[in-house]
Design a protein around this motif. Structure first.
Motif, mmCIF file in Angstrom:
data_model
loop_
_atom_site.group_PDB
_atom_site.id
_atom_site.type_symbol
_atom_site.label_atom_id
_atom_site.label_comp_id
_atom_site.label_asym_id
_atom_site.label_seq_id
_atom_site.Cartn_x
_atom_site.Cartn_y
_atom_site.Cartn_z
ATOM 1 N N SER A 24 0.803 -1.214 0.000
ATOM 2 C CA SER A 24 0.000 0.000 0.000
ATOM 3 C C SER A 24 0.839 1.267 0.000
ATOM 4 C CB SER A 24 -0.913 0.011 1.236
ATOM 5 O OG SER A 24 -0.133 0.068 2.415
ATOM 6 N N GLY A 25 2.159 1.142 0.079
ATOM 7 C CA GLY A 25 2.997 2.329 0.164
ATOM 8 C C GLY A 25 4.150 2.310 -0.809
ATOM 9 N N MET A 26 5.263 1.741 -0.372
ATOM 10 C CA MET A 26 6.489 1.797 -1.168
ATOM 11 C C MET A 26 6.453 0.913 -2.413
ATOM 12 S SD MET A 26 8.185 4.092 0.249
ATOM 13 C CE MET A 26 9.724 3.942 -0.615
ATOM 14 N N GLY A 27 5.595 -0.069 -2.463
ATOM 15 C CA GLY A 27 5.502 -0.909 -3.662
ATOM 16 C C GLY A 27 5.022 -0.148 -4.887
ATOM 17 N N PRO A 28 3.862 0.491 -4.802
ATOM 18 C CA PRO A 28 3.367 1.217 -5.969
ATOM 19 C C PRO A 28 3.908 2.641 -6.105
ATOM 20 C CG PRO A 28 1.685 1.176 -4.271
ATOM 21 C CD PRO A 28 2.828 0.316 -3.781
ATOM 22 N N ALA A 29 4.634 3.139 -5.114
ATOM 23 C CA ALA A 29 5.108 4.523 -5.155
ATOM 24 C C ALA A 29 5.923 4.844 -6.413
ATOM 25 C CB ALA A 29 5.899 4.855 -3.891
ATOM 26 N N PRO A 30 6.876 3.996 -6.828
ATOM 27 C CA PRO A 30 7.621 4.343 -8.039
ATOM 28 C C PRO A 30 6.739 4.474 -9.276
ATOM 29 C CG PRO A 30 8.770 2.638 -6.834
ATOM 30 C CD PRO A 30 7.432 2.817 -6.174
ATOM 31 N N TRP A 31 5.685 3.686 -9.356
ATOM 32 C CA TRP A 31 4.810 3.764 -10.521
ATOM 33 C C TRP A 31 4.018 5.074 -10.518
ATOM 34 C CZ3 TRP A 31 6.092 -0.049 -13.662
ATOM 35 C CH2 TRP A 31 6.629 -1.203 -13.118
ATOM 36 N N VAL A 32 3.510 5.463 -9.372
ATOM 37 C CA VAL A 32 2.729 6.689 -9.272
ATOM 38 C C VAL A 32 3.620 7.906 -9.450
ATOM 39 C CG1 VAL A 32 1.311 8.082 -7.707
ATOM 40 C CG2 VAL A 32 1.004 5.614 -7.795
ATOM 41 N N ILE A 33 4.768 7.899 -8.810
ATOM 42 C CA ILE A 33 5.684 9.040 -8.899
ATOM 43 C C ILE A 33 6.167 9.225 -10.333
ATOM 44 C CG2 ILE A 33 7.949 9.887 -8.178
ATOM 45 C CD1 ILE A 33 7.335 8.484 -5.457
ATOM 46 N N ASN A 34 6.489 8.134 -11.007
ATOM 47 C CA ASN A 34 6.953 8.251 -12.392
ATOM 48 C C ASN A 34 5.891 8.828 -13.308
ATOM 49 O OD1 ASN A 34 9.564 7.336 -12.104
ATOM 50 N ND2 ASN A 34 8.922 5.221 -12.158
ATOM 51 N N ALA A 35 4.649 8.569 -13.019
ATOM 52 C CA ALA A 35 3.585 9.110 -13.850
ATOM 53 C C ALA A 35 3.418 10.610 -13.649
ATOM 54 C CB ALA A 35 2.265 8.403 -13.528
ATOM 55 N N GLU A 36 3.837 11.135 -12.515
ATOM 56 C CA GLU A 36 3.622 12.544 -12.207
ATOM 57 C C GLU A 36 4.854 13.421 -12.327
ATOM 58 O OE1 GLU A 36 1.974 13.102 -8.386
ATOM 59 O OE2 GLU A 36 0.140 12.011 -8.823
ATOM 60 N N ILE A 37 6.003 12.923 -11.965
ATOM 61 C CA ILE A 37 7.120 13.820 -11.706
ATOM 62 C C ILE A 37 7.950 14.171 -12.939
ATOM 63 C CG2 ILE A 37 8.834 12.113 -11.078
ATOM 64 C CD1 ILE A 37 9.470 14.023 -8.702
ATOM 65 N N TYR A 38 8.041 13.277 -13.901
ATOM 66 C CA TYR A 38 8.913 13.537 -15.029
ATOM 67 C C TYR A 38 8.184 14.292 -16.136
ATOM 68 C CZ TYR A 38 12.010 10.108 -12.926
ATOM 69 O OH TYR A 38 12.809 9.423 -12.061
ATOM 70 N N PRO A 39 8.807 15.321 -16.684
ATOM 71 C CA PRO A 39 8.252 15.954 -17.877
ATOM 72 C C PRO A 39 8.223 14.940 -19.022
ATOM 73 C CG PRO A 39 9.995 17.300 -16.912
ATOM 74 C CD PRO A 39 10.014 15.982 -16.199
ATOM 75 N N SER A 40 7.354 15.151 -19.974
ATOM 76 C CA SER A 40 7.156 14.184 -21.059
ATOM 77 C C SER A 40 8.448 13.802 -21.767
ATOM 78 C CB SER A 40 6.171 14.744 -22.085
ATOM 79 O OG SER A 40 4.930 14.963 -21.484
ATOM 80 N N GLN A 41 9.318 14.756 -22.014
ATOM 81 C CA GLN A 41 10.535 14.452 -22.773
ATOM 82 C C GLN A 41 11.546 13.629 -21.980
ATOM 83 O OE1 GLN A 41 9.571 17.540 -21.855
ATOM 84 N NE2 GLN A 41 11.317 18.842 -21.364
#
Length: 110
Positions: free
Chosen positions: A10-27
């Motif tokens: 519920s925390g650190m497992g899915p965190a990389p997936w959610v963070i990657n969807a939000e934090i990086y600019p498209s390029q």
């Protein structure tokens, strides 16, 4: 083990997936694979070391080690993970964010 799995799932497992969807600019989203790889590597490390640690140092100290690593991870994220709420991904002028675009993701919270 069940508490660890529930916490990780519920925390650190899915965190990389959610963070990657939000934090990086498209390029730069193609770099998101690095954090995905780190996620799988750490999953492997937990799986590979659990039984060995359990046999050698016991249940209490095994979970204390995993707890310490988890707390360290939370502290690192708390300090360096930028807040993305109300920040626009692109500087298009739309949205309610106060930032001007992708560079705003890396502005310190404090």
């Amino acid at each position: 083990l069940c508490i660890y799995l529930a916490s990780f799932g519920s925390g650190m497992g899915p965190a990389p997936w959610v963070i990657n969807a939000e934090i990086y600019p498209s390029q730069y989203r193609h770099y998101a694979g690095i954090s995905t790889a780190i996620n799988w590597i750490t999953n492997y490390i937990i799986s590979a070391t659990f039984l060995t640690l359990l046999d050698n140092i016991g249940e209490t100290w095994t979970f204390c080690i995993y707890l310490a690593v988890s707390v360290l991870g939370i502290l690192v994220l708390w300090e360096w993970l930028p807040e993305t709420r109300d920040v626009r991904i692109r500087g298009s002028g739309s949205g309610s964010g106060t930032g001007s675009g992708t560079g705003d993701f890396f502005v310190a919270r404090h």
